[in-house]
Design a protein around this motif. Structure first.
Motif, PDB file in Angstrom:
ATOM      1  N   MET A  88       0.831  -1.190   0.000  1.00 37.71           N
ATOM      2  CA  MET A  88       0.000   0.000   0.000  1.00 37.71           C
ATOM      3  C   MET A  88       0.873   1.251   0.000  1.00 37.71           C
ATOM      4  N   PRO A  89       0.356   2.349  -0.573  1.00 37.09           N
ATOM      5  CA  PRO A  89       1.114   3.602  -0.577  1.00 37.09           C
ATOM      6  C   PRO A  89       1.131   4.249   0.805  1.00 37.09           C
ATOM      7  N   THR A  90       1.968   5.235   0.985  1.00 38.75           N
ATOM      8  CA  THR A  90       2.044   5.927   2.280  1.00 38.75           C
ATOM      9  C   THR A  90       0.977   7.004   2.416  1.00 38.75           C
ATOM     10  N   ASP A  91       0.496   7.529   1.305  1.00 37.80           N
ATOM     11  CA  ASP A  91      -0.506   8.593   1.342  1.00 37.80           C
ATOM     12  C   ASP A  91      -1.825   8.082   1.917  1.00 37.80           C
ATOM     13  N   PRO A  92      -2.357   8.727   2.977  1.00 41.31           N
ATOM     14  CA  PRO A  92      -3.583   8.251   3.630  1.00 41.31           C
ATOM     15  C   PRO A  92      -4.790   8.202   2.698  1.00 41.31           C
ATOM     16  N   HIS A  93      -4.912   9.181   1.813  1.00 39.57           N
ATOM     17  CA  HIS A  93      -6.056   9.193   0.893  1.00 39.57           C
ATOM     18  C   HIS A  93      -5.987   8.043  -0.086  1.00 39.57           C
ATOM     19  N   GLU A  94      -4.796   7.774  -0.604  1.00 43.64           N
ATOM     20  CA  GLU A  94      -4.624   6.645  -1.517  1.00 43.64           C
ATOM     21  C   GLU A  94      -4.951   5.324  -0.818  1.00 43.64           C
ATOM     22  N   ARG A  95      -4.503   5.198   0.400  1.00 42.05           N
ATOM     23  CA  ARG A  95      -4.781   3.982   1.165  1.00 42.05           C
ATOM     24  C   ARG A  95      -6.283   3.821   1.401  1.00 42.05           C
ATOM     25  N   ALA A  96      -6.940   4.934   1.709  1.00 34.66           N
ATOM     26  CA  ALA A  96      -8.389   4.892   1.951  1.00 34.66           C
ATOM     27  C   ALA A  96      -9.140   4.473   0.696  1.00 34.66           C
ATOM     28  N   ARG A  97      -8.715   4.959  -0.462  1.00 29.34           N
ATOM     29  CA  ARG A  97      -9.373   4.578  -1.718  1.00 29.34           C
ATOM     30  C   ARG A  97      -9.211   3.087  -1.984  1.00 29.34           C
ATOM     31  N   LEU A  98      -8.038   2.560  -1.717  1.00 36.04           N
ATOM     32  CA  LEU A  98      -7.820   1.126  -1.903  1.00 36.04           C
ATOM     33  C   LEU A  98      -8.712   0.311  -0.970  1.00 36.04           C
ATOM     34  N   ARG A  99      -8.821   0.754   0.275  1.00 35.37           N
ATOM     35  CA  ARG A  99      -9.681   0.057   1.237  1.00 35.37           C
ATOM     36  C   ARG A  99     -11.141   0.095   0.787  1.00 35.37           C
ATOM     37  N   PHE A 100     -11.570   1.239   0.256  1.00 38.50           N
ATOM     38  CA  PHE A 100     -12.946   1.357  -0.213  1.00 38.50           C
ATOM     39  C   PHE A 100     -13.251   0.323  -1.281  1.00 38.50           C
ATOM     40  N   TRP A 101     -12.390   0.235  -2.307  1.00 35.70           N
ATOM     41  CA  TRP A 101     -12.657  -0.695  -3.408  1.00 35.70           C
ATOM     42  C   TRP A 101     -12.536  -2.151  -2.961  1.00 35.70           C
ATOM     43  N   ALA A 102     -11.634  -2.425  -2.032  1.00 35.13           N
ATOM     44  CA  ALA A 102     -11.509  -3.793  -1.510  1.00 35.13           C
ATOM     45  C   ALA A 102     -12.776  -4.190  -0.768  1.00 35.13           C
ATOM     46  N   SER A 103     -13.302  -3.291   0.052  1.00 35.75           N
ATOM     47  CA  SER A 103     -14.532  -3.560   0.795  1.00 35.75           C
ATOM     48  C   SER A 103     -15.714  -3.701  -0.154  1.00 35.75           C
ATOM     49  N   PHE A 104     -15.777  -2.848  -1.147  1.00 40.06           N
ATOM     50  CA  PHE A 104     -16.845  -2.905  -2.153  1.00 40.06           C
ATOM     51  C   PHE A 104     -16.822  -4.249  -2.873  1.00 40.06           C
ATOM     52  N   PHE A 105     -15.632  -4.663  -3.259  1.00 39.89           N
ATOM     53  CA  PHE A 105     -15.488  -5.926  -3.979  1.00 39.89           C
ATOM     54  C   PHE A 105     -15.946  -7.100  -3.126  1.00 39.89           C
ATOM     55  N   ASP A 106     -15.479  -7.174  -1.900  1.00 38.96           N
ATOM     56  CA  ASP A 106     -15.833  -8.301  -1.034  1.00 38.96           C
ATOM     57  C   ASP A 106     -17.322  -8.325  -0.723  1.00 38.96           C
ATOM     58  N   THR A 107     -17.915  -7.172  -0.511  1.00 43.41           N
ATOM     59  CA  THR A 107     -19.344  -7.106  -0.191  1.00 43.41           C
ATOM     60  C   THR A 107     -20.186  -7.625  -1.352  1.00 43.41           C
ATOM     61  N   LYS A 108     -19.867  -7.202  -2.556  1.00 42.79           N
ATOM     62  CA  LYS A 108     -20.654  -7.599  -3.726  1.00 42.79           C
ATOM     63  C   LYS A 108     -20.408  -9.053  -4.108  1.00 42.79           C
ATOM     64  N   MET A 109     -19.142  -9.486  -4.042  1.00 44.76           N
ATOM     65  CA  MET A 109     -18.825 -10.857  -4.439  1.00 44.76           C
ATOM     66  C   MET A 109     -19.385 -11.882  -3.475  1.00 44.76           C
ATOM     67  N   SER A 110     -19.553 -11.508  -2.221  1.00 49.62           N
ATOM     68  CA  SER A 110     -20.103 -12.448  -1.247  1.00 49.62           C
ATOM     69  C   SER A 110     -21.588 -12.677  -1.481  1.00 49.62           C
ATOM     70  N   GLY A 111     -22.193 -11.845  -2.350  1.00 51.31           N
ATOM     71  CA  GLY A 111     -23.606 -12.002  -2.682  1.00 51.31           C
ATOM     72  C   GLY A 111     -23.784 -12.799  -3.957  1.00 51.31           C
ATOM     73  N   SER A 112     -23.870 -12.095  -5.094  1.00 54.47           N
ATOM     74  CA  SER A 112     -24.159 -12.726  -6.381  1.00 54.47           C
ATOM     75  C   SER A 112     -23.145 -13.796  -6.761  1.00 54.47           C
ATOM     76  N   GLY A 113     -21.864 -13.527  -6.535  1.00 56.83           N
ATOM     77  CA  GLY A 113     -20.841 -14.468  -6.964  1.00 56.83           C
ATOM     78  C   GLY A 113     -21.025 -15.854  -6.383  1.00 56.83           C
ATOM     79  N   LYS A 114     -21.320 -15.945  -5.094  1.00 57.64           N
ATOM     80  CA  LYS A 114     -21.496 -17.244  -4.455  1.00 57.64           C
ATOM     81  C   LYS A 114     -22.840 -17.874  -4.800  1.00 57.64           C
ATOM     82  N   THR A 115     -23.871 -17.051  -4.888  1.00 50.59           N
ATOM     83  CA  THR A 115     -25.223 -17.561  -5.147  1.00 50.59           C
ATOM     84  C   THR A 115     -25.321 -18.255  -6.496  1.00 50.59           C
ATOM     85  N   ILE A 116     -24.613 -17.740  -7.496  1.00 47.63           N
ATOM     86  CA  ILE A 116     -24.689 -18.270  -8.858  1.00 47.63           C
ATOM     87  C   ILE A 116     -24.378 -19.769  -8.905  1.00 47.63           C
TER      88      ILE A 116
END
Length: 233
Positions: A88-116
């Protein structure tokens, strides 16, 4: 590369789990030696129950006798504990953006991806449509936020978000085989396709990703087992 005493780091995992693959890829990218303990999730081992008594899930990282669960938390712990070759980068904003997309990905994939995997007909078509919509959002969002960074968001080697999303590539291929739908390809998601392809071909990453034929066999057996179990509930 990190220098770690033999036996200092252990990973309790399941080879087919993309959550465990994440941790293995991160450890390999950092050059950290570790002992791998394969877990049987049907008859959970005393070791797993001891070190993750709350969720009783994998992965679990053991470092100097102390345990840590949840893959996203483990990734950040690894990066902070062994700062060489940062994920991860040292910049707090960059780190926060990465965390956002990681959380978004896991939340969505735990739904439709598994159900299929466990539905058919109209219900499956509905879940596939939802997954495609999610991937379209991911495609456009990641391209907007990180599209100028080459070849990876982290620079010349894969970082936190590549590890989180790219480690699921084998399961996406299984979803495509099962449904016949194009999910991540050059036509529908060219940015994701190019980025994940580069990730899956990167040195130690390629070594850590599960064999696709073996993964397919695992998925078929797991689906049959769960469907049979649901008949008796």
């Amino acid at each position: 590369m990190a220098m770690v005493t033999s036996g200092e780091v252990k990973l309790i995992g399941l080879w087919a789990s993309s959550y465990c693959v994440r941790v293995e890829v991160a450890l390999k990218l950092k050059g950290i030696s570790y002992e791998y303990l394969e877990e049987d999730l049907i008859t959970k081992s005393p070791v797993l129950l001891q070190f993750n008594p709350i969720h009783r899930k994998i992965p679990v990282l053991l470092h100097k006798g102390k345990s840590l669960a949840e893959s996203l938390i483990i990734l950040e712990y690894i990066d902070e504990t062994w700062p060489d070759s940062p994920l991860m980068p040292t910049d707090p904003h960059e780190r926060a953006r990465l965390r956002f997309w990681a959380s978004f990905f896991d939340t969505k994939m735990s739904g439709s991806g598994k159900t299929i995997f466990f539905v058919e007909g109209e219900e499956q078509e509905k879940e596939v449509a939802a997954l495609k919509e999610f991937l379209n959002i991911l495609e456009n969002g990641l391209k907007k936020d990180f599209g100028s960074k080459k070849p990876f968001f982290n620079g010349e080697s894969p970082g936190y978000l590549e590890v989180v999303i790219g480690s699921t590539i084998g399961w996406f291929k299984l979803l495509e085989d099962k449904t016949g739908a194009k999910l991540i390809d050059q036509e529908t998601t060219p940015f994701l396709f190019s980025w994940i392809t580069d990730f899956s071909e990167f040195g130690v990453v390629k070594e850590a990703l599960p064999d696709q034929a073996k993964l397919l066999d695992f998925a078929k057996k797991r689906r049959e087992m769960l469907l049979e179990s649901s008949k008796h509930q």
